[in-house]
Design an enzyme around this catalytic site. Sequence first.
Site, PDB file in Angstrom:
ATOM      1  CB  THR A 202      33.292  58.743  35.180  1.00  0.00           C
ATOM      2  OG1 THR A 202      33.136  57.340  35.181  1.00  0.00           O
ATOM      3  CG2 THR A 202      34.202  59.167  36.313  1.00  0.00           C
TER       4      THR A 202
ATOM      5  CG  HIS B 189      31.052  48.409  31.465  1.00  0.00           C
ATOM      6  ND1 HIS B 189      31.594  48.165  32.690  1.00  0.00           N
ATOM      7  CD2 HIS B 189      29.780  48.793  31.669  1.00  0.00           C
ATOM      8  CE1 HIS B 189      30.684  48.422  33.618  1.00  0.00           C
ATOM      9  NE2 HIS B 189      29.578  48.782  33.026  1.00  0.00           N
TER      10      HIS B 189
ATOM     11  NE  ARG C 189      40.515  53.213  31.924  1.00  0.00           N
ATOM     12  CZ  ARG C 189      39.265  53.443  32.320  1.00  0.00           C
ATOM     13  NH1 ARG C 189      38.663  52.632  33.158  1.00  0.00           N
ATOM     14  NH2 ARG C 189      38.601  54.485  31.857  1.00  0.00           N
TER      15      ARG C 189
ATOM     16  CG  ASP D 296      33.071  52.734  30.139  1.00  0.00           C
ATOM     17  OD1 ASP D 296      33.507  53.777  29.602  1.00  0.00           O
ATOM     18  OD2 ASP D 296      32.509  52.712  31.224  1.00  0.00           O
TER      19      ASP D 296
ATOM     20  CB  ALA E 223      38.518  60.069  26.201  1.00  0.00           C
TER      21      ALA E 223
ATOM     22  CG  ASP F  64      30.930  55.855  29.205  1.00  0.00           C
ATOM     23  OD1 ASP F  64      32.135  56.170  29.174  1.00  0.00           O
ATOM     24  OD2 ASP F  64      30.276  55.777  30.256  1.00  0.00           O
TER      25      ASP F  64
END
Lengths: 569, 569
Positions: free
Chosen positions: B440, B217, B539, B394, B553, B396
């Site tokens: 997620t 990714h 991670r 990733d 994030a 997103d």
Amino acid sequence: MTKIFGDPSEFVDDSVAGFVDLYSRFVQPVPHGVIRSTATPEGKVAVIAGGGSGHYPAFAGYVGPGLADAAVCGNVFASPSTRWVYDVAKAANRGGGVVLGFGNYAGDILNFGLAAERLRAEGIPAELLVVTDDVASEGQGANGQRRGIAGDVVAFKIAGAAAEAGYGFDDVVRVARHANDVTRSMGIAFAGCTLPGESEPLFTVTPGNMAIGLGIHGEPGISEEPIGTPQEIADLLVDKVLGGKPEGTPDGGKVAVLVNGLGSTKYEELFLLYGPIAKRLREAGYEVVAPQVGELVTSLDMAGCSLTVTWLDEELETLWTAPAQCPALSVGPTIETTPAPTYVVPEDEVADYTGTPAEAQEAGQKIAGLIEAVRDVLKDAEAELGRIDAIAGDGDHGTGMVNGSVAAAQAARTAADAGAGAAATLSAAGGAWADRAGGTSGVIWGVLLHAFADKLGDEGKPSAQQVAEGATASVEAVMRLAGARVGNKTMLDSQVPFAQTLAERVGAGDDLKTAFTTAAQAATAAAEATKDLRPQIGRARPLAERSLGHPDAGAVSLALVTRTIADKL
Amino acid sequence: MTKIFGDPSEFVDDSVAGFVDLYSRFVQPVPHGVIRSTATPEGKVAVIAGGGSGHYPAFAGYVGPGLADAAVCGNVFASPSTRWVYDVAKAANRGGGVVLGFGNYAGDILNFGLAAERLRAEGIPAELLVVTDDVASEGQGANGQRRGIAGDVVAFKIAGAAAEAGYGFDDVVRVARHANDVTRSMGIAFAGCTLPGESEPLFTVTPGNMAIGLGIHGEPGISEEPIGTPQEIADLLVDKVLGGKPEGTPDGGKVAVLVNGLGSTKYEELFLLYGPIAKRLREAGYEVVAPQVGELVTSLDMAGCSLTVTWLDEELETLWTAPAQCPALSVGPTIETTPAPTYVVPEDEVADYTGTPAEAQEAGQKIAGLIEAVRDVLKDAEAELGRIDAIAGDGDHGTGMVNGSVAAAQAARTAADAGAGAAATLSAAGGAWADRAGGTSGVIWGVLLHAFADKLGDEGKPSAQQVAEGATASVEAVMRLAGARVGNKTMLDSQVPFAQTLAERVGAGDDLKTAFTTAAQAATAAAEATKDLRPQIGRARPLAERSLGHPDAGAVSLALVTRTIADKL
């Protein structure tokens, strides 16, 4: 950008070695190419695909039942040499003749053409299948035809299917040429690609723009526009291809369609583009038959894509949809196969120089030393020659000159050490250059050195007069082969003043070194002056404009070679 | 860099539309995925492959006879939602149960896991095939396992072959999980890829270097080294993969081998690398069976490659080499097929809000307005949220939050206009967010909103106390689903202080707007403070280190949502 490579000059050989290991069920290796590893009936017409490497799956990926019988693998973006084409075709010939298929580029026209002549001279039927699908290059490719791009796939598939179906030689040639005649393509590029070992791309596109009408060797496009929406890109490509519709084809009916990715434009993008392309074609009354969307003819990691349309009649449709299996394609039911015998490379004949006088042998040694010096200078100049060539061409000139001179120096040294005289040594160098360099310059330098050698003789030390005659003969040979003249922005622009000055100065009584030095200076000045010329052969108009202000790579390298020899005489 | 796209949020749908048009002989469309267009016997086990898009041929390219029965297509690099997985699996189910195959990533674990629960609740046997082949992420992927990369292809091929051969449900699950257990991969990257519509790549590699151990990714690698020769790269990959050899497998014997290109590392380079890889494996006593070299699981146009090895026993070898045909692969003789019936999408039930009191309907309208405000703010923040997420993830997150809030706002407005109360409106929003966001964050926000809604009721205007209880309930729901706690560098780091402060201030007698504003400030400060934390779930260690100094994030977007609502209350 190409990242995985060792010695860039071994890139193609190393890559083909891995390829044949991987796909041994389809192919087996021959020098500079592959042939099928599965048996074909005696008398079957052999379809040979080829050209430069860096275009995978073109061309080795298309060898297998129902498709090509063999592929010739040139260096990256450079035509294979005449010898390579000849050798692969000989290995693939099953007694039914060979069809040599390639995209329309000057180097390929020369090398495949000379190979076909040599095959025919031995009684093997051989014809060219020159693919000319690119509507962006109308009237501007080699021979005044369009260039060949992804249309190769359709032409080779149809030739392969016809040969597999048992068509005779003339019929395979007829239907394959017909397939090319009714095939048109149009491409766009978003970013250029970088040759193995180089740090800069062959060309760049302004970020946010797309170059319209690129060639598959990284030749720049003919115009730039902002990148459109998928619908706008589809409209552009469909309009251009339908705008170039071949004479005599119907407005509607069945068409083969390819949407080809050039390397970094990925599947999701190609599928996204195929949607509106298929819709536009259907709205125009076309039925899309067995479309192919993916990476079919790439240019290393260039970003961009192209649309190809082939107007199908009943025969072409049957052949386009006929079963075929190869590393890159699988169409229809599996064709049953049995293994072919393992190919054994024929041994080269060993030259015999018995009886060459000692003085001639000394001249042979001298010539071998001169060619070694040329090789060393060309190695240093490789990147610069490639850079100049890339301005209006495919950027392979530096690599070609190095590959050629390395092979030539080795062959010359071997011949001289075996006792060859001046002519035999230079002739061996010319043969090796032509065989191993590939590209346009390879075949031209081979012919140049052969013609030069013919005037030197193997009886003693060549006179200054003989050398001047050799230079003149080599000019005539190059003019004949390339169909060019002074002012066309080719190597002749420096070669002609060199030969003329050499003849004049020798005629005026200068010694060879003095005359050669003066002639080399004339060649250098003339090469520099090609900056003010536009190329007039095999170059699209915008590329010709772009080359203004830059000298011709071939003229520059010819001058460099003459200066190197003058220094060492 | 992705160049061909219209609306980035439509990228996947538009691309899948072109794909199903092109490959209608293999696939037909269902919402958010594809199923086979060829018939399968009743009672056959259905193999569903899936995950984010941008990986073609993974996953839709592997649907066809002998391989997968269906693919779920998430947004680019984002897990499909629970609903999408459920819908595709329902469409593909032939009464024999469904095996849900995907690479091991947190979002996929959640969404495929919840979908499997829902299917099982309806009496459909459903099991997960979680691919965990990446030796670079040992113990550091979701669930403490390795991540899944190109090993997907082997696991799905073997599951598909087993199902095609008529294996029962338990046996398909057994052999497919065994295939994963004996599969190991290792990858390297030379350059990152760029999401459609973005201008910067997800990560960069120092020019001349290669990142070791990347994910598919665009997750950065775990170390960087100068790019090696092909032999050195082959040695690195072979050593790492053999170093991770699964327990109980023999030192030698038969292995399946994949050399996978990630997008811009082209065929010639992959073949060149395959040569020394195959040689090394043979020298180590392995026999390479039916190797695959090419683009098998890509990451848009990322430059890089990976090596996958599967230790084959007799059963695995039979299934690995069994016939299969799909858009991306063709193995063995053609499997005869007949067309399947065209899939008809079942109609959604229409909600009925009859009897909701007027005051509750007003609250529903208020909530719809709040969610529209959240949507507008998230749209503005999309790029920034993606940038923060890309540091250790990733990238997103921004796209997922926008997709989710757009769907949620639309569903909330529809529900409120149809007369829904507060709970029903927020619940409709949660359902839409979970169904349409993917990734997620999508499933988590769906669960969060559902739990929140449960406390609001549809009887009148929710009290401040009810809102505070909703916030607390949503924290508990997220903790349960994500298996995380405060300090793990997740959205809980701002969600927990938000809910606690809100409950305290409401308990102290503040009005809702004042209490919400104070709680949003606490959430904002807590989100900022996540800069000092290392993520501890899913991670790899170097990524955790890299994220130091950058906030999480998810925590940032939670705080942003609370601030937006506080402003509009």
